[in-house]
Design an enzyme around this catalytic site. Structure first.
Site, mmCIF file in Angstrom:
data_model
loop_
_atom_site.group_PDB
_atom_site.id
_atom_site.type_symbol
_atom_site.label_atom_id
_atom_site.label_comp_id
_atom_site.label_asym_id
_atom_site.label_seq_id
_atom_site.Cartn_x
_atom_site.Cartn_y
_atom_site.Cartn_z
ATOM 1 N N ARG A 90 10.400 9.557 1.678
ATOM 2 C CA ARG A 90 10.759 7.571 1.182
ATOM 3 C C ARG A 90 11.739 7.826 0.313
ATOM 4 O O ARG A 90 11.166 8.437 -0.518
ATOM 5 C CB ARG A 90 9.866 7.777 2.348
ATOM 6 C CG ARG A 90 8.188 7.526 0.959
ATOM 7 C CD ARG A 90 7.422 6.712 1.591
ATOM 8 N NE ARG A 90 5.935 7.447 0.377
ATOM 9 C CZ ARG A 90 6.267 6.900 -0.940
ATOM 10 N NH1 ARG A 90 7.116 6.578 -1.832
ATOM 11 N NH2 ARG A 90 4.842 7.321 -1.767
ATOM 12 N N ASP A 93 7.803 4.793 -5.060
ATOM 13 C CA ASP A 93 7.096 5.272 -5.880
ATOM 14 C C ASP A 93 6.292 6.182 -5.673
ATOM 15 O O ASP A 93 6.383 6.385 -4.702
ATOM 16 C CB ASP A 93 7.162 4.229 -7.271
ATOM 17 C CG ASP A 93 7.076 5.457 -8.555
ATOM 18 O OD1 ASP A 93 6.372 6.453 -8.926
ATOM 19 O OD2 ASP A 93 7.922 5.516 -10.074
ATOM 20 N N ILE A 94 5.143 6.518 -6.468
ATOM 21 C CA ILE A 94 3.944 7.190 -6.114
ATOM 22 C C ILE A 94 3.131 6.046 -5.471
ATOM 23 O O ILE A 94 3.268 4.858 -5.464
ATOM 24 C CB ILE A 94 3.120 7.438 -7.165
ATOM 25 C CG1 ILE A 94 2.115 8.616 -6.965
ATOM 26 C CG2 ILE A 94 2.381 6.538 -8.271
ATOM 27 C CD1 ILE A 94 2.068 9.657 -7.524
ATOM 28 N N THR A 95 2.465 6.776 -4.335
ATOM 29 C CA THR A 95 1.152 5.804 -3.701
ATOM 30 C C THR A 95 -0.235 6.457 -2.978
ATOM 31 O O THR A 95 -0.268 7.949 -3.420
ATOM 32 C CB THR A 95 2.183 4.831 -2.219
ATOM 33 O OG1 THR A 95 0.734 3.147 -1.985
ATOM 34 C CG2 THR A 95 1.839 5.668 -1.136
ATOM 35 N N GLY A 164 7.699 2.048 2.284
ATOM 36 C CA GLY A 164 7.942 2.848 1.820
ATOM 37 C C GLY A 164 8.956 3.743 2.880
ATOM 38 O O GLY A 164 8.241 4.543 3.752
ATOM 39 N N ALA A 177 1.097 1.310 4.258
ATOM 40 C CA ALA A 177 -0.003 1.431 4.365
ATOM 41 C C ALA A 177 -0.834 0.083 3.279
ATOM 42 O O ALA A 177 -0.643 -0.364 2.948
ATOM 43 C CB ALA A 177 -0.147 2.701 3.076
ATOM 44 N N CYS A 193 2.350 2.518 -7.170
ATOM 45 C CA CYS A 193 3.943 2.068 -7.066
ATOM 46 C C CYS A 193 4.916 2.276 -7.649
ATOM 47 O O CYS A 193 6.102 0.940 -8.565
ATOM 48 C CB CYS A 193 4.639 0.911 -5.840
ATOM 49 S SG CYS A 193 3.787 0.979 -4.391
#
Length: 233
Positions: A90, A93-95, A164, A177, A193
């Site tokens: 996707r 960044d990070i989640t 995302g 989310a 993120c």
């Protein structure tokens, strides 16, 4: 308003990889129907969209444009907190995903909905904002950052819903989310993120009590139905 036939499923608590594989299968089914219809204009098959709700055991996911350094812990510590980690396809960044969070995976033919990706994300945000408003939580968008936020323009800006998505052949995957009763401690181990200067929050933190997850899901499902013009079949 045109309505779009959609199958709704709530998968409950499900392993992240299992849900990702399930998304991929449903994504491919829609793509296959689209390709068939393109090649057989006189024998069209209906495109059935899909909206999936679920929760995941503790997991961190890193998008294509993400920085691995935004995961702030070692593999050993990941195991210690009973979490897993995936690099996925996707955007963003990070989640973090975990119990008490509503994860939504709309698998929509954006071409049929006549939406570009930016408009699609805007409508996802709109459905979330309407849902929060139904529980007396005022939220908004933040310029330059996807998702839904509280108190933007103040030092207390915090994210309550991450978004995302991936779109290929104009079919969407991944999604949002929404933190409801989420354990926010797990966000301490990442730069959510990619942001180092903004916090995260949840319904539970804002309201001061645990929420009825099924009630929030009901309101959210109805708002997504209205915003996108879905007909659940």
């Amino acid at each position: 308003m045109t309505s779009f036939d959609t199958i709704f499923e709530d998968l409950g608590l499900i392993d992240y990889k299992k849900a990702w594989d399930y998304q991929e299968d449903n994504f491919q089914q829609i793509v296959d129907v689209k390709l068939f219809n393109r090649e057989h204009p006189d024998d069209q098959k209906p495109v059935i969209h899909r909206l999936i709700f679920c929760e995941h055991p503790h997991v961190y996911t890193l998008g294509r444009s993400g920085e691995a350094g935004n995961l702030l812990i070692t593999d050993e510590f990941l195991k210690k907190i009973d979490a897993s980690f995936y690099k996925i396809n996707r955007g963003g960044d990070i989640t973090y995903h975990g119990p008490g969070q509503i994860v939504g995976y709309p698998i929509f033919d954006l071409e049929q909905l006549k939406l570009g990706v930016k408009e699609y994300i805007h409508l996802l945000e709109e459905a979330i904002i309407l849902t929060l408003s139904a529980f007396d939580i005022k939220s908004e968008r933040l310029d330059g950052a996807t998702g839904v936020w509280l108190d933007t323009g103040t030092p207390h800006a915090r994210k309550i819903c991450a978004i995302g998505v991936r779109a290929s052949r104009f079919v969407s995957m991944h999604g949002f989310a929404l933190n409801v009763n989420t354990n926010l401690d797990y966000f301490n181990y990442i730069n959510p993120c990619g942001f180092v200067d903004k916090g995260v929050t949840s319904f539970r933190k804002e309201k001061g009590e645990a929420m009825d997850l099924s009630q929030v899901k009901r309101v959210l499902k109805n708002n997504l139905q209205t915003v996108f013009g879905l007909n659940f079949v």
